[in-house]
Design a protein around this motif. Sequence first.
Motif, PDB file in Angstrom:
ATOM      1  N   ALA A  33     -17.542   7.031  -6.403  1.00  0.00           N
ATOM      2  CA  ALA A  33     -16.307   7.488  -7.048  1.00  0.00           C
ATOM      3  C   ALA A  33     -16.540   8.774  -7.830  1.00  0.00           C
ATOM      4  O   ALA A  33     -15.683   9.676  -7.845  1.00  0.00           O
ATOM      5  CB  ALA A  33     -15.769   6.398  -7.965  1.00  0.00           C
ATOM      6  N   ILE A  34     -17.670   8.880  -8.486  1.00  0.00           N
ATOM      7  CA  ILE A  34     -17.986  10.092  -9.253  1.00  0.00           C
ATOM      8  C   ILE A  34     -18.087  11.297  -8.325  1.00  0.00           C
ATOM      9  O   ILE A  34     -17.548  12.378  -8.602  1.00  0.00           O
ATOM     10  CB  ILE A  34     -19.294   9.889 -10.042  1.00  0.00           C
ATOM     11  N   ASP A  45      -8.533   8.579  -4.521  1.00  0.00           N
ATOM     12  CA  ASP A  45      -8.415   7.126  -4.533  1.00  0.00           C
ATOM     13  C   ASP A  45      -9.570   6.512  -5.308  1.00  0.00           C
ATOM     14  O   ASP A  45     -10.738   6.748  -4.987  1.00  0.00           O
ATOM     15  CB  ASP A  45      -8.418   6.577  -3.102  1.00  0.00           C
ATOM     16  N   PRO A  46      -9.284   5.702  -6.329  1.00  0.00           N
ATOM     17  CA  PRO A  46     -10.365   5.010  -7.042  1.00  0.00           C
ATOM     18  C   PRO A  46     -10.895   3.861  -6.201  1.00  0.00           C
ATOM     19  O   PRO A  46     -10.244   3.409  -5.253  1.00  0.00           O
ATOM     20  CB  PRO A  46      -9.660   4.503  -8.305  1.00  0.00           C
ATOM     21  N   PRO A  47     -12.067   3.350  -6.513  1.00  0.00           N
ATOM     22  CA  PRO A  47     -12.641   2.245  -5.740  1.00  0.00           C
ATOM     23  C   PRO A  47     -11.842   0.956  -5.922  1.00  0.00           C
ATOM     24  O   PRO A  47     -11.047   0.815  -6.861  1.00  0.00           O
ATOM     25  CB  PRO A  47     -14.056   2.109  -6.313  1.00  0.00           C
ATOM     26  N   TRP A  97     -10.753   5.036 -14.171  1.00  0.00           N
ATOM     27  CA  TRP A  97     -10.366   3.915 -15.038  1.00  0.00           C
ATOM     28  C   TRP A  97      -9.391   4.369 -16.117  1.00  0.00           C
ATOM     29  O   TRP A  97      -8.499   3.619 -16.507  1.00  0.00           O
ATOM     30  CB  TRP A  97     -11.609   3.290 -15.661  1.00  0.00           C
ATOM     31  N   ILE A  98      -9.565   5.568 -16.644  1.00  0.00           N
ATOM     32  CA  ILE A  98      -8.618   6.169 -17.581  1.00  0.00           C
ATOM     33  C   ILE A  98      -8.232   7.545 -17.031  1.00  0.00           C
ATOM     34  O   ILE A  98      -8.930   8.111 -16.201  1.00  0.00           O
ATOM     35  CB  ILE A  98      -9.208   6.303 -19.003  1.00  0.00           C
ATOM     36  N   LEU A 135      -6.745   3.971 -11.321  1.00  0.00           N
ATOM     37  CA  LEU A 135      -5.638   4.920 -11.444  1.00  0.00           C
ATOM     38  C   LEU A 135      -5.869   6.093 -10.501  1.00  0.00           C
ATOM     39  O   LEU A 135      -6.956   6.679 -10.479  1.00  0.00           O
ATOM     40  CB  LEU A 135      -5.530   5.442 -12.884  1.00  0.00           C
ATOM     41  N   ARG A 136      -4.848   6.419  -9.727  1.00  0.00           N
ATOM     42  CA  ARG A 136      -4.866   7.634  -8.915  1.00  0.00           C
ATOM     43  C   ARG A 136      -4.125   8.709  -9.692  1.00  0.00           C
ATOM     44  O   ARG A 136      -2.973   8.529 -10.059  1.00  0.00           O
ATOM     45  CB  ARG A 136      -4.173   7.402  -7.578  1.00  0.00           C
TER      46      ARG A 136
END
Length: 1059
Positions: free
Chosen positions: A399-400, A425-427, A489-490, A756-757
Amino acid sequence: MLRSSSHAYVCWRCLCRRKDVTAPSMQLGRGLATTVIASAAVSRTRRGFQHLARLQEEQHPVESTTPTAPAPPPPPLSPSQSLPSPFSSRAWTPTRDRLRLWDAENPPYAEPTLLDGAPPGAVLNPLAQISDLDLEVDTFEEPADLILSQLDPDDPVSLDSTTSSLSAGDLLEVSDDSWRIRLLAVCLGTFNGHNHFYTNSGKWFTRHAIRTNFVVKNFIADPAELQPLIDALPSKAADGQVLDLLQGLKAGPSRDIGAGLMQKMNRFQSVARLVHHRHAKTLTRAAEILGHPERLMTLSDISNVLLPPRPEGAPHHTPESLYAIHTILSLDDASFRPMDQSGRPHRSSLYLIVAPDDIVNTKVVERMARDFCSTPAPNAEPTAYAVKFRQFADTARTAIDASRDDREWSRCGMIGPSKRLSMTDPPAWTTSDRRILKFMHRWAVSERFSRASRFHWIGATVLRATGRYDEAESLDPSTGWTFLQEIGWITPWDIHARHKLRLPGAPLYRRGSVEKGEDESRAAPPEELGPDRLAPLRRDFAGITVYCIDSESAEDIDDGVSIEEAGNGEYWIHVHVADPASRIAPESEVAKMASYRAQTAYLAGYHELMLEGGVYRDTFSLAPDRPSLTFSARLTEAGDLVDHTVTPGVLRDVVYMTPESVSAVTGNPDPTSLIPQESFQVGTPPSTSGPVSRKMTQPEELSEKQRQELQTLAKLAKAVHEVRLQKGCVPFYLPRPVAAVSLQDVEMQGTPTGGLRCSGDPYIRISYSGSSGDPLVSSVMQLAGHVAARWCADRNIPIPYRIQRTDEKNLEAVRAFARDVVYPQLAAGRVPAIKHMQTLQTLSGPYDIATSPLPNFSMGMDMYTKATSPLRRYSDMLVHWQIEAALLEEHRTGRSLKPATNNKDNTTQDPADQGKLEPPSKSSLDFLPFSRSELVKDVIPQLRIRERHRKRVDNYDGTSEWILQALVRAWRFGQGAEHLPSTFTFTVGEVKPRQPIRGTLNWFDRSAVIEAGSMGGVVSMADVKAGDMFKVELDDVNVYTQKIKVKVLEKVTEDTVSV
């Protein structure tokens, strides 16, 4: 300390004495001579190391400005040779004589140098050696702009987390987070704006204000016991810089003089330890016993749960018992967190009780991290915990990497702006992943662990396992914050302060105002509203024009003003206030949620109503045919109050105007004319502005009568303001930097697993806003608060009075200091110096809440309460509930409640209020929704901290983070950089030994610091004094910690800056 593998061991104090040192990384002289190295191999005793250090000083003086070359290797010693004696070349001298000679040759110096430990706010290592108990005790003091932001003409609240309300004889704990001991001190008194303290270890120190979690008022009741120590103080008239130097020289009352005081403090600790031992079985299970829902509890309530019932006739547990409990809670930061360091009396100190699920989650994640770090036995499989931890790290790493294709990572406490419009897209997080994310949220987002917590290693291990933060200065919560931004996440623009200052009960939504329709979806149903209890009492204000003066963008119109002639040159000024309390019951769910929120959140981008849902605005926001609670004052033309009353009413004729339009009618200065026009922006401005919720009346649309009424109102308001000025009120409120934020170009979507996208970035515009000193609106609203307070005081009705705890003996001093030092700086449009604001705060005392009236110096009033904004402040609605209950009781009985009666249980009184009122009457006030006892024990402790946190996010921390986000986007990432100055002017505000130089930049009054290695050789830190000005450039900006570091380029003067 500075340590290098190739350089000598040189401390900060010696480093800063060297004039050629410009950065900590410069080359220093190499190590010791051969004899010293050889001697080190021979002697390993403590005395031997002290001896070596003296030899190093003699052979390689630190004052040398030329780095020395490495000494050539000596020839090896033969077995028959011995090391030369270090004293062989000189006659023997007694040790004490040598020490006296050394003192004479090495006079004390006044160089401001850095602390050897971590900077304020940084993570500490509690297992490291405590260097010296020289009272590096909570040296952190709030910046001047925070103290200045408390000077609000309508809503004074103490925003800082320090206390300046201590009195001589008060006992407090002064231990730092990193200490393994508990240190106590007694306040000796306040002299020249500085509090003086003496500890149970025999040390004297001073502070303007200090953070503390535990205070016992009047621990030393007899002033005579303190007088010998007061007489032995090195100075009672010196300024802060001299006092700092005296402390560095270890001046102060001797241990012989303070022996009696030390014995009392140590005896207090001994009794507390006995209480701990006696109830150890219960106290060690405190988290299990208390930790059901997450909540706030006072120390008094906690003691009632953990300790046996009090003996008959004992109203409270002893201070020693409460200190024993406080010590236990302070040591378990996974389960408890002290929430109020402002020096409240010990019984009302508040603690966060962590939910059991969070405690268990922390332990599980700790087990996962330990198993991950442990080396398994040969041929053994890693544990399931270790596998899950590694899987999370792998998922986060992916994700990073995806995030960095769009947004650049930085060490500035935020990630960079988006390079493309598409969403990342987040995991899909697993259950185990969410456990780790929950811990990381508590660690980096909510900051629920102390600076010296043993759990910091877990967060650092998570970051290290990803392998993506090698460039980070440290794997601390600031880096953890950017990690959570990168994995989705934020949001990349989230405000840390709103999470850090969140309190139990009030929900916090990660999406903020981006989630459309959020308020409406959570709105309370209309059936929450009951019938109008005051309907039979309401006066019809037909024929009277009510002027609601507010900006076009205001949505909650909760106050308006009207005027009536009373004859004999006197007038009735009516302040009409929205009246939700008449239909919302104090025990309703709506009222409960309002008490958790304390007030509407106005933070840009994260607006949240105290009373959610449009039904309350549509029902109670002032408009024709809507109810009001009216506070009326009968005034002379000179502004003197003749009479006052409170009346329920119904409005008929309502006129909405902006402050600028009113000024055009009254002839007062335009409220915006004295506000600096400086602005700065990043991002794309919004294409449209918000809708206007009501018709705004222009000056030319007013009748002649209405124009005359506004002009008379302005004259009376000015007269009232003049009366308050004579009593010492703040004459002028400086404009403050504000951030306007638009999320129009931001898109965000949630995922089923909590991610969160996000795409796009907020538009941020920084400018100045604030009161220009026009008295019409502010003076009239303050007058209404005064009327409400006096009406309740006449009847002895307990309400949250807004007071300032100014010691009577300081009254003349604070008036003179404010009049002669601080107020002239405000009138000149300058931010007062840090030391001046700190002295004013210490002399005048902090803002506070009490159930009995006391004067409020900065407002120039003998009593005051907030009563004009019940749609957006819970305390105002509480005042309305109390007043309306009294009005109904007077209507029922047909007589006034004067003279007042006291609380319904006749036993509990605010400790600060004792002795301020006449003895309580035996008659009852059972008709009130809140007794004095309930307010003191349950309501006011929570109200204090909830108001402070909400307002601090809105007025200070949240705004500061938006401003720094804009600064980083321009300075670090190039957005709008063409409008950002390349250099700034730094004005020194405060110079303290062993600390960075604090001051203010000429860019929206931002606080900044200059560290020891950033002087650039321009000047020695020892020569810097308050008021000096330097041309500087940015060195580092961190949004998360709200810190700006600058590097000095050259020294300038006010004349050269103006040119």
